[in-house]
Motif scaffolding. Sequence first.
Motif, mmCIF file in Angstrom:
data_model
loop_
_atom_site.group_PDB
_atom_site.id
_atom_site.type_symbol
_atom_site.label_atom_id
_atom_site.label_comp_id
_atom_site.label_asym_id
_atom_site.label_seq_id
_atom_site.Cartn_x
_atom_site.Cartn_y
_atom_site.Cartn_z
ATOM 1 N N ASP A 1 0.863 -1.174 0.000
ATOM 2 C CA ASP A 1 0.000 0.000 0.000
ATOM 3 C C ASP A 1 0.902 1.227 0.000
ATOM 4 O O ASP A 1 1.396 1.651 1.033
ATOM 5 N N LYS A 2 1.119 1.811 -1.164
ATOM 6 C CA LYS A 2 2.083 2.902 -1.256
ATOM 7 C C LYS A 2 1.538 4.231 -0.767
ATOM 8 O O LYS A 2 2.296 5.179 -0.619
ATOM 9 N N THR A 3 0.227 4.311 -0.505
ATOM 10 C CA THR A 3 -0.285 5.593 -0.029
ATOM 11 C C THR A 3 0.123 5.861 1.404
ATOM 12 O O THR A 3 -0.011 6.980 1.877
ATOM 13 N N LYS A 4 0.639 4.823 2.127
ATOM 14 C CA LYS A 4 1.080 5.064 3.503
ATOM 15 C C LYS A 4 2.320 5.943 3.544
ATOM 16 O O LYS A 4 2.588 6.588 4.560
ATOM 17 N N ASP A 5 3.103 5.982 2.459
ATOM 18 C CA ASP A 5 4.298 6.814 2.443
ATOM 19 C C ASP A 5 3.960 8.299 2.471
ATOM 20 O O ASP A 5 4.763 9.111 2.910
ATOM 21 N N PHE A 6 2.769 8.648 1.991
ATOM 22 C CA PHE A 6 2.433 10.061 1.866
ATOM 23 C C PHE A 6 1.605 10.573 3.024
ATOM 24 O O PHE A 6 1.299 11.746 3.093
ATOM 25 N N GLU A 7 1.207 9.657 3.932
ATOM 26 C CA GLU A 7 0.414 10.121 5.070
ATOM 27 C C GLU A 7 1.336 10.524 6.208
ATOM 28 O O GLU A 7 2.320 9.865 6.499
ATOM 29 N N LYS A 8 0.967 11.603 6.863
ATOM 30 C CA LYS A 8 1.824 12.083 7.948
ATOM 31 C C LYS A 8 1.244 11.650 9.296
ATOM 32 O O LYS A 8 0.058 11.643 9.469
#
Lengths: 105, 84
Positions: free
Chosen positions: A98-105
């Motif tokens: 799940d690559k969207t976890k990299d963009f969540e702060k």
Amino acid sequence: MEILGMALTIFGVIFLCLGGLGILRLPDVYNRLQAGTKCTTLGAFCTIIGVGIMEPQWFWKTLLIVSFIFLTNPISNHVIGRASKNSGVPLCDKTVIDKTKDFEK
Amino acid sequence: MFEIICFSLIGLGIVFSVLRLIRGSTTPDRVVALDTLSTITTSLLVFLGFIFKRYVYLDVALVYALLTFIGAIVVARFLEKGLK
């Protein structure tokens, strides 16, 4: 020409049925989005162009409908996927990455 | 024969989508099923125009595709931001 149109229409109709089957069977919203976008876009393309080949006076109007579907169907499905991700719909259990976890702060 | 094959396959796709529309566990599931159903219905309208030999059905299909696109965008915006 008639045979070509019939073959193209049957091919497209099979893809429409497979799109419905993917909507029913796949486990997750995002997988269902993939089935609902790809299969039905190709199926609608082949069905409508097949009808336009079988009736040659209608060809330009069917080309207009098909180009409109080609433009709008990926946009609307992308917007629905983004909205479901932002509103917190969980992923399937079998999801590997799940690559969207990299963009969540 | 050709018409029977086409109508039965399109009907099968519509039945699958409607089942997901009834069963769908979350709201985006139902929106995705409705969007798929609208695309299938657009091609069904064009095919019905071919069967009945009516040119008007193509106009109906064009307007139907446009309206369902706008509807999907509006519902997605409502899911994301609420009534603002």
